[in-house]
Every structure is written in C-alpha cells, then in structure tokens.
Design an enzyme around this catalytic site. Structure first.
Site: not given
Ligand SMILES: O=C(O)[C@H](O)[C@H](O)COP(=O)(O)O
Length: 373
Positions: A46, A149, A209, A233, A238, A255, A258-259
């Site tokens: 991203t 949603d 986001r 987060d 950013e 951010h 999701g890690y």
């Molecule tokens: O869109 C996503 O999957 C998440 O925001 C994710 O944390 C993005 O991770 P990046 O590609 O910046 O490592």
C-alpha cells in the site's frame, strides 16, 4: 521466463514465487523503480501509489499488477482497466489479525476504565471481511454489535444493514470500510463534525483508512468531551501523522492492525496465485506451515498477571505504540522514514491461535482462550 518486480517487504516473496520467474526486488521507500525494464508483472504494497503518473510510464510488456493488501485505495483501478492491465489483491488476507487488534485494544481499554464486555455495544461500520471477523470475535466475547453496511445490503440479497441512527447510537464505533472518495457510498470523512456533534462515544477505533474519519473533527469532539477516547492505527497523510491525535489517543500504532506472520503470508500467497493464474504458470507447492512458529510463554513470565499484562505479552500493540511515540514531534523528513521502518522491520507477531499458551493461563483468562480458538 517472466520478469517480476516486487516490493522487497512482501513477506516470503522469494520463497513463494515460482523459480521460473526472474525476480527483481525494489525498496518501496525509494518508490517504484523508474526503470521497469521489460517487466511483465509488478507486485506492490500500500505504500506505493499506482496512479496516472506511474501508469503512464509502465513498459508495454507489463500485463499484471497486484497488491499484497486488502485495501486498494492506492491503486487507480479504473485506469488499469482502461489500459487493459490485469489486477489482483489480497482481500481478506488480514481479517483475523485486524479482529484480534480490535478486540485486544478494546480489552485493554475496558480494563483501564473498568467496563465489562456485556456492558457495551459496538457499532461496526463496514461488514466486509474484516468487519465480519470483528463482529464474530466480539460476539464470542459477549459484546453486542450493530453492523452498518449499506453498499453490502445493495450487493447482497441476504444482508440487511442496521440503519444509520441505530449504529450512531452505539457506545463504541469501529471502522472497517474501504476509503472511497466518490459515489453514493463515499467514505471519505464519513465520521465528520455533524455526526460527532449529535452523538456521544465512549470510544472510536479506526483500523480501516485514515481518511474515513475527519481527524480535526475527532480532536474537537474529544476536547469537547463527546468522544471519551480513541484508538488509531491508520492516519490521514500516512506515513506522516498528526501529533495531537497521537498524543491524545488511548492507543496509537503505525498501521499494523492487519500485520501478523499469517496475514502477510496469506497476502503474498494470494497475489502469487493470481499472478500464476494470469500467466498460466504452475502455482508453487510451498509448505507454509513451517512459517507458523509458535510463541512459547512460560509460567514464570505470566504468573499473577492481569489480563492487560498477558495481552501485551502476546500482542506487541504497546511495543509498536512505544516506538511510534518516539516519532512524535519529529520533522517530516525523519518522521516519514521512521513510520515506514517501524511498519516494515518490526518482527511480525503470530495470530493467537498459533501461539502455544500454557493451560494455567487459558484457565485463568477464559477471554484469551476464546481469542485463540
Ligand atoms: O490493506 C491492507 O491489507 C492493510 O491496510 C495492510 O496493513 C497494508 O499493509 P502494507 O501493504 O502497507 O504492508
């Protein structure tokens, strides 16, 4: 043989790409390379934008782009379609990790203000992959949810969205929408001054986001007292971030919701699979289980701990926060690389179900047992 340019931080990309590919890694903080030299495919994260400028300089050979992320707001999808460039993403790769982040941070906050799961209603804005997993995990802990949603209701016959007034009346709001600037379902600054003026929130959590929440409006509401706390987060602008938001947040991270080792592995696998499909290559048969090492915790390190102590041992949420805090007040030229490095080089955690947690701990903290099942 096809030539593939890939972000060097795509987890395990060297192991997961078929050997028949000519892999060229690039450093994302220096941008997508100027010279894409007969590339056939481009695999990104991203942090790099696929916009008109980039698309205009792509070599004729380039047929396929994929992002190892669930979100795609950094990619001009319409223009790619017009230029006949195939595209892949990793939708759903990190839902579990995001849900674990939301629940972990919520539990830390609840312990801090002495609330119980049953005393809260969480409004979930966006019930896609991540929102659905957040909803499931919260319900399993006894937290009531209201899911909002409208675009999903339009797309899916069997889904009914809560109405706006109901979701806005929740105690906590958690955001899981894509960032959309245009159209009837635009989400840019969805949480704005109007909505914040007419409601009161115990907590706002944003892991979607940055632009989905108007940060200035959030700060105003916090100062006024109509928002008691917030957990952030993701940030507008950013890799830069607003110092005042960071200083006042109950919890702030760079951010990384999701890690996890598992989500990053899924992401790379998903985009490699779609790339192989596009080029008619055989998908490599890799054993991903070897990447899921458990984290061993000993009785001694956790005896007589509180829930928050245990959570912070098994989720590095406060460690990320500690390091983010060091960037507050720095000039942009230091803050930006600091934020990026923290995201790409901090060791990935394991999702809860991949941890080997001692029995005594699971007995003492049933909530943790639920999180790891
Ligand atoms: O869109 C996503 O999957 C998440 O925001 C994710 O944390 C993005 O991770 P990046 O590609 O910046 O490592």
């Amino acid at each position: 043989m096809i030539t593939v340019f890939a972000d060097k931080y795509l987890y395990n990309i060297e192991q997961l790409l078929p050997e028949s590919c000519n892999l060229k890694l690039y450093n994302p903080s220096q941008g997508i390379p100027e010279d894409l030299d007969n590339a056939d495919a481009l695999l990104i994260r991203t942090v790099n934008k696929i916009d008109r400028n980039l698309i205009d300089r792509l070599p004729k050979s380039l047929q396929f782009i994929a992002t190892g992320s669930a979100g795609t707001d950094h990619v001009d999808l319409e223009l790619l379609k017009k230029r006949d460039i195939a595209f892949g993403d990793a939708a759903g790769c990190n839902s579990r990790s995001v849900a674990e982040y939301v629940v972990t941070s919520l539990l830390l906050w609840m312990e801090d203000i002495a609330k119980t799961p049953k005393s809260l209603t969480v409004g979930i804005i966006g019930k896609g992959n991540a929102g659905t997993e957040v909803d499931r995990l919260l319900n399993s802990l006894g937290v009531s949810t209201i899911c909002y949603d409208p675009p999903k209701e339009k797309r899916e016959e069997n889904f009914t969205s809560a109405n706006l007034e109901d979701v806005l009346s929740a105690d906590v709001l958690s955001f899981h929408t894509p960032l959309e600037h245009r159209g009837v379902f635009a989400t840019y600054h969805w949480l704005d001054e109007d909505k914040l003026d007419s409601n009161h929130y115990d907590l706002i959590i944003n892991t979607s986001r940055g632009g989905v929440i108007d940060e200035q409006a959030l700060l105003k509401a916090y100062i006024k007292g109509s928002v008691e706390n917030f957990i952030i987060d993701v940030w507008e602008n950013e890799p830069l971030f607003n110092d005042l938001i960071a200083e006042n947040a109950f919890l702030k991270t760079p951010h990384i919701a999701g890690y996890s080792r598992q989500s990053k592995l899924r992401a790379t696998q998903m985009i490699v699979d779609s790339m192989c499909k596009h080029f008619g290559l055989e998908v490599p048969d890799t054993d991903s289980s070897s990447n899921n090492e458990g984290l061993k915790l000993t009785n001694n390190s956790l005896k007589s701990a509180q829930l928050s102590d245990v959570l912070c041992k098994i989720h590095p949420i406060r460690e990320y926060e500690k390091r983010l805090k060091r960037l507050i007040g720095l000039p942009p030229q230091k803050k930006e690389p600091g934020f990026n490095t923290l995201r790409s080089e901090f060791p990935l955690r394991n999702e809860y179900r991949y941890l080997s947690l001692p029995d005594f701990l699971l007995k003492e903290f049933p909530l943790i047992r639920k999180l790891s099942s």
